[in-house]
Design an enzyme around this catalytic site. Structure first.
Site, PDB file in Angstrom:
ATOM      1  N   GLY A 247      52.707  45.351  67.173  1.00  0.00           N
ATOM      2  CA  GLY A 247      53.619  46.338  67.744  1.00  0.00           C
ATOM      3  C   GLY A 247      53.515  47.755  67.228  1.00  0.00           C
ATOM      4  O   GLY A 247      54.389  48.575  67.515  1.00  0.00           O
ATOM      5  N   GLY A 248      52.449  48.101  66.490  1.00  0.00           N
ATOM      6  CA  GLY A 248      52.347  49.446  65.949  1.00  0.00           C
ATOM      7  C   GLY A 248      52.383  50.530  67.012  1.00  0.00           C
ATOM      8  O   GLY A 248      53.112  51.520  66.898  1.00  0.00           O
ATOM      9  N   LYS A 249      51.600  50.352  68.069  1.00  0.00           N
ATOM     10  CA  LYS A 249      51.580  51.359  69.135  1.00  0.00           C
ATOM     11  C   LYS A 249      52.801  51.230  70.039  1.00  0.00           C
ATOM     12  O   LYS A 249      53.243  52.229  70.629  1.00  0.00           O
ATOM     13  CB  LYS A 249      50.271  51.258  69.912  1.00  0.00           C
ATOM     14  CG  LYS A 249      49.049  51.662  69.075  1.00  0.00           C
ATOM     15  CD  LYS A 249      47.774  51.632  69.871  1.00  0.00           C
ATOM     16  CE  LYS A 249      46.597  52.087  68.997  1.00  0.00           C
ATOM     17  NZ  LYS A 249      46.324  51.160  67.883  1.00  0.00           N
ATOM     18  N   ASP A 267      50.986  40.088  74.380  1.00  0.00           N
ATOM     19  CA  ASP A 267      49.934  39.616  73.489  1.00  0.00           C
ATOM     20  C   ASP A 267      49.729  38.122  73.722  1.00  0.00           C
ATOM     21  O   ASP A 267      50.601  37.447  74.308  1.00  0.00           O
ATOM     22  CB  ASP A 267      50.274  39.882  72.018  1.00  0.00           C
ATOM     23  CG  ASP A 267      49.030  39.949  71.143  1.00  0.00           C
ATOM     24  OD1 ASP A 267      48.419  41.025  71.070  1.00  0.00           O
ATOM     25  OD2 ASP A 267      48.648  38.911  70.567  1.00  0.00           O
ATOM     26  N   ASP A 313      44.791  48.365  73.909  1.00  0.00           N
ATOM     27  CA  ASP A 313      44.180  48.525  72.580  1.00  0.00           C
ATOM     28  C   ASP A 313      43.378  47.248  72.348  1.00  0.00           C
ATOM     29  O   ASP A 313      43.873  46.283  71.770  1.00  0.00           O
ATOM     30  CB  ASP A 313      45.273  48.717  71.528  1.00  0.00           C
ATOM     31  CG  ASP A 313      44.713  48.963  70.148  1.00  0.00           C
ATOM     32  OD1 ASP A 313      43.505  49.226  70.029  1.00  0.00           O
ATOM     33  OD2 ASP A 313      45.487  48.865  69.175  1.00  0.00           O
ATOM     34  N   CYS A 366      39.246  50.365  67.923  1.00  0.00           N
ATOM     35  CA  CYS A 366      38.979  50.914  66.590  1.00  0.00           C
ATOM     36  C   CYS A 366      37.517  50.631  66.241  1.00  0.00           C
ATOM     37  O   CYS A 366      37.187  50.230  65.134  1.00  0.00           O
ATOM     38  CB  CYS A 366      39.934  50.346  65.549  1.00  0.00           C
ATOM     39  SG  CYS A 366      40.007  48.540  65.479  1.00  0.00           S
TER      40      CYS A 366
END
Length: 426
Positions: A247-249, A267, A313, A366
């Site tokens: 959940g960072g973004k 997810d 992501d 990333c």
């Protein structure tokens, strides 16, 4: 713990990492959790030794095998000490001198160290992959991207990463958060690129501080924050974080939406989504829900064309995060890249169904590898001509503007990130 005791713990942890298929940080967390007698300062010293070995793993192995020995965790720790300039006598003194110290050096170990004495980690006879600390198959791929900058970028990837925080503007300001962190004896400086970021020295205990517990700050690399900025999620929008993970973004998107509108964090992992819910509550986010993506799930079909912004992501090789996860470069295989490229394309095919006419699809990784980045976007646009690239906007420094957001450790001081904003015709 004594210095010798910390050395022994580092050797044991390296052995545990080598014997386990999980990422090194997961193994280390479990190792330390079951040894509560190891204090915070000791943990930092042990971590520096272990991660120092992992960052130099290919070069250490090259040296040890060159003198006819096998790279064991114990011998790699010893080799790192000597190749970093510690004398053989001083290194030997750390072994066998106390109750909790590693056992005394064996004759074969002393022979190896004496042959390594007066040398440094690098040697002109090393292969390029060994010298750059990356799998051999990755070298030409990164050379194609970076050219003459590859040496500088690989050197940056071998360095410890800073500790970046994203200030939660739902609860505070960057200036106020800086002051509250200072009261907790955590010195933070504003990040250069992200308008929400703060940077600290690595390995500080942020998660036990009051600002973190109160949800005023979240740990998030500055590059990851910029991906959230590229999404341009606004209040009142309907947004899907399609590979939300922990959940960072999602947190960053909720912040830019000012808690107004609707976010769905998707997810395939229930455990990751459970972790995301805890973080969202701490941050004071109340416009987000979760959705577990399961085989045969018809959710994307039912929700087709309903979202203003969809963020993908995507799972990737993680080559841009090698500063934080040096063990990942030891596990990466060429077949992994081939499998991930197929998976990324399939995820994009599914996620694009959610984007409404005039809406945006943000694809991010990333990774530093073109096959996962520009190549993936080119393939997607060929399959879906109703989408076009929306260039990076004026919210970013001029040198970052273009069709893609491209970030790298040496040039930008962030993890390596790629992101592209694609918009569907209205």
């Amino acid at each position: 713990m004594t210095p010798a005791g910390r050395l022994q713990a580092a050797i044991e942890l390296l052995g545990a990492i080598e014997a386990d298929r999980r990422p090194a940080d997961a193994v280390a967390n479990e190792f330390l959790r079951t040894r509560r007698f190891i204090g915070g300062g000791d943990r930092r010293d042990i971590g520096e030794t272990v991660w120092g070995v992992l960052r130099a793993r290919r070069r250490l192995g090259w040296w040890i095998e060159r003198v006819g020995a096998t790279p064991t965790p114990r011998l790699m720790v010893l080799a790192l000490m000597v190749l970093n300039g510690i004398t053989v006598h001083r290194a030997a003194a750390e072994f066998g001198g106390s109750r909790f110290a590693p056992p005394a050096l064996e004759d074969e170990e002393r022979r190896v160290l004496e042959q390594l004495d007066k040398h440094t980690l690098d040697h002109p006879n090393m292969g390029e992959g060994v010298r750059l600390e990356m799998p051999d198959f990755v070298v030409p791929l990164l050379r194609a991207r970076f050219g003459d900058r590859l040496e500088a970028e690989s050197a940056a990837l071998m360095q410890p990463a800073p500790l970046d925080l994203r200030v939660n503007l739902l609860k505070t300001t960057r200036e106020e958060a800086t002051g509250l962190l200072a009261k907790a004896k955590l010195k933070a400086e504003p990040t250069r690129l992200s308008p929400w970021g703060l940077r600290l020295a690595p390995r500080q205990s942020v998660t036990t501080s009051q600002p973190f517990r109160d949800g005023l700050v979240e740990i998030q690399d500055e590059g990851s924050q910029l991906v959230g900025l590229l999404a341009q999620a606004q209040p009142g929008m309907r947004v899907a974080d399609f590979c939300a993970g922990a959940g960072g973004k999602t947190l960053a998107l909720a912040m830019t939406m000012e808690n107004k509108g609707h976010i769905v964090a998707c997810d395939v992992s229930p455990a990751r989504l459970d972790g995301a819910i805890k973080r969202l509550r701490r941050a004071g986010v109340h416009n987000a829900e979760r959705h577990l993506l399961e085989p045969g799930d018809k959710w994307t079909k039912r929700q087709g064309g309903k979202f203003d912004v969809v963020l993908v992501d995507a799972p990737c090789t993680g080559t841009g995060t090698w500063r934080r996860n040096p063990d990942a470069r030891l596990r990466l295989k060429e077949s992994d890249l081939a499998e991930l490229v197929v998976k990324q394309a399939a995820i994009l095919d599914e996620a694009q169904r959610l984007v409404k006419p005039g809406g945006a699809l943000i694809y991010a990784t990333c990774s530093l590898l073109d096959a996962e980045n520009q190549g993936q976007v080119a393939g997607f646009l060929a399959r879906y001509p109703s989408f076009r690239i929306a260039p990076v906007g004026a919210a970013f420094p001029a040198y970052l503007q273009g069709d893609y957001l491209l970030l790298s450790p040496a040039r930008d001081g962030t993890d390596g990130f790629f992101a592209c904003r694609m918009e569907r015709a209205a």
